[in-house]
Write an enzyme that holds these catalytic residues in place. Structure first.
Site, PDB file in Angstrom:
ATOM      1  N   CYS A   1       2.625   2.895   9.421  1.00  0.00           N
ATOM      2  CA  CYS A   1       1.762   2.971  10.601  1.00  0.00           C
ATOM      3  C   CYS A   1       2.572   2.845  11.886  1.00  0.00           C
ATOM      4  O   CYS A   1       3.691   2.352  11.883  1.00  0.00           O
ATOM      5  CB  CYS A   1       0.758   1.822  10.592  1.00  0.00           C
ATOM      6  SG  CYS A   1      -0.549   2.015   9.396  1.00  0.00           S
TER       7      CYS A   1
ATOM      8  N   CYS B   1      -1.615   0.720  15.464  1.00  0.00           N
ATOM      9  CA  CYS B   1      -2.672   1.100  14.516  1.00  0.00           C
ATOM     10  C   CYS B   1      -3.689  -0.032  14.371  1.00  0.00           C
ATOM     11  O   CYS B   1      -3.332  -1.206  14.300  1.00  0.00           O
ATOM     12  CB  CYS B   1      -2.084   1.435  13.149  1.00  0.00           C
ATOM     13  SG  CYS B   1      -3.341   1.960  11.972  1.00  0.00           S
TER      14      CYS B   1
ATOM     15  N   CYS C   1      -3.665   6.357  12.130  1.00  0.00           N
ATOM     16  CA  CYS C   1      -2.873   6.408  13.366  1.00  0.00           C
ATOM     17  C   CYS C   1      -1.904   7.594  13.381  1.00  0.00           C
ATOM     18  O   CYS C   1      -1.264   7.874  14.403  1.00  0.00           O
ATOM     19  CB  CYS C   1      -2.107   5.106  13.564  1.00  0.00           C
ATOM     20  SG  CYS C   1      -0.897   4.767  12.265  1.00  0.00           S
TER      21      CYS C   1
ATOM     22  N   THR D   1       0.818  -1.219   0.000  1.00  0.00           N
ATOM     23  CA  THR D   1       0.000   0.000   0.000  1.00  0.00           C
ATOM     24  C   THR D   1       0.850   1.267   0.000  1.00  0.00           C
ATOM     25  O   THR D   1       0.360   2.350  -0.282  1.00  0.00           O
ATOM     26  CB  THR D   1      -0.896   0.053   1.258  1.00  0.00           C
ATOM     27  OG1 THR D   1      -0.041   0.050   2.414  1.00  0.00           O
ATOM     28  CG2 THR D   1      -1.841  -1.115   1.328  1.00  0.00           C
TER      29      THR D   1
HETATM   30 ZN   LIG Z   1      -2.141   3.335  10.704  1.00  0.00          ZN
END
Ligand SMILES: [Zn+2]
Length: 362
Positions: free
Chosen positions: A46, A50, A78, A42
């Site tokens: 994070c 998260c 987050c 992706t």
């Molecule tokens: Zn996150």
């Protein structure tokens, strides 16, 4: 995408990343701020806690701080990189410790609290939780460090005591036994009568054991596995009561681990350094070696005014119990060879390389 920006020996990195993966699977809030993870599929990174879906292990890349440079975008959920309330408070207390350490005269609790923008009541509570002692006891420990440094110079005792912030030489003598760390009976008898809390975690150098007596951090040991570290602690303090620390203790000791991992970060916890008068002078000289530089054993011997005591200096370095915090890794042989290191030559090399890097970066 590049690999982790800092180079670690393969097995140590694997050990560390396994610990991080476990923390990630638990969505461990306490791991926030210690590392972030990027998801290759992706392109987003994070914090460990998260709530987003757990990625596949093979798609995860871990970072201490360089996720952005590696091309990852922060997660909107987050918000990694934005300090949490805990992290902001943690930073405020660290700032307070620095202020107290740098102040010429003793500051009142109200003055320090105001300087870091926290109410005095809240400040006292936060300080105690994070540092483990009250601001007052912390100030006392600081005075002790100052007086030790002054006494290593040529200052007469009374003058050193006053310069270090004691109100009178009487107060100094009352506290000196404790502050100077002269070998008390409990030291000679391997920790008899002492209660020592400890925790074992992982840092960039492998496994790390951090132990604390009622006076302060008394041991920082590096190694490859937890059992060996526990055995080493036991051999150092065979007669002490050793207690595995709770969660709050682990959180405070995370400060020590952070100081190991980021050579630029000051460690503000009080230290419990013990030894003979000679050892204490050597250890103090080590603490005065600036980060990113090295001295030879001979240099240190000269600095403490005993140029012939090169072997004894090497012995005192080897007896150091506070890895990295008392930087015995900054002492090398006169010919520049790394020489020995209680916790392994590979760790010594890595520490010196990290410090040289940080110094060059600014
Ligand atoms: Zn996150």
């Amino acid at each position: 995408m590049s690999t982790n920006a800092r180079a670690f020996p393969e097995e140590e990195r694997a050990l560390r990343e396994n610990t991080w993966w476990d923390a990630l699977c638990r969505r461990d809030k306490q791991a926030d701020g210690r590392f972030v993870y990027g998801v290759k599929t992706t392109g987003i990174f994070c914090m460990p806690s998260c709530a987003s879906r757990l990625p596949l292990r093979e798609n995860v890349q871990f970072f201490v701080d360089a996720a952005r440079q590696a091309g990852f975008r922060p997660c909107k959920r987050c918000c990694p990189g934005n300090p949490s309330r805990e992290q902001r408070q943690c930073a405020a207390i660290e700032r307070a410790c620095q202020l107290m350490a740098q102040a010429e005269t003793s500051l009142t609790l109200a003055q320090v609290a105001k300087a870091v923008g926290i109410s005095p009541y809240h400040f006292h509570r936060l300080f105690k939780t994070q540092v483990g002692v009250t601001p007052k006891r912390y100030a006392t420990a600081l005075r002790g460090q100052r007086v030790r440094a002054l006494l290593n110079g040529d200052a007469p005792v009374t003058q050193a005591a006053l310069a270090a912030g004691f109100h009178s030489s009487e107060q100094f003598y009352q506290e000196s036994h404790q502050l100077l760390g002269m070998p008390p009976r409990s030291f000679k008898h391997k920790g008899q009568g002492m209660t020592i809390h400890f925790t074992i975690g992982s840092c960039s150098l492998g496994a790390v054991l951090v132990a604390e007596s009622e006076r302060g951090v008394c041991a920082v040991l590096l190694g490859d596995d937890a059992t060996a570290l526990k055995n080493e602690l036991h051999s150092l303090f065979a007669n002490a009561t050793l207690v595995e620390g709770d969660v709050a203790f682990e959180q405070r000791m995370a400060l020590v681990i952070r100081a190991i991992d980021s050579p630029g970060a000051p460690l503000t916890l009080p230290l419990d350094i013990r030894g003979t008068a000679f050892q204490l002078r050597v250890l103090q000289a080590l603490r005065d070696i600036p980060r990113g530089t090295t001295l030879s054993y001979r240099d240190v011997a000269e600095k403490i005014g005993q140029p012939d005591a090169v072997r004894a200096v090497a012995g005192a370095c080897a007896a150091n119990r506070l890895a990295v915090i008392v930087p015995c890794h900054r002492v090398i042989r006169t010919d520049g060879a790394l020489s020995g290191y209680r916790w392994g030559i590979a760790r010594k090399r890595q520490l010196l390389e990290n410090e040289a890097k940080v110094s060059h970066d600014g």
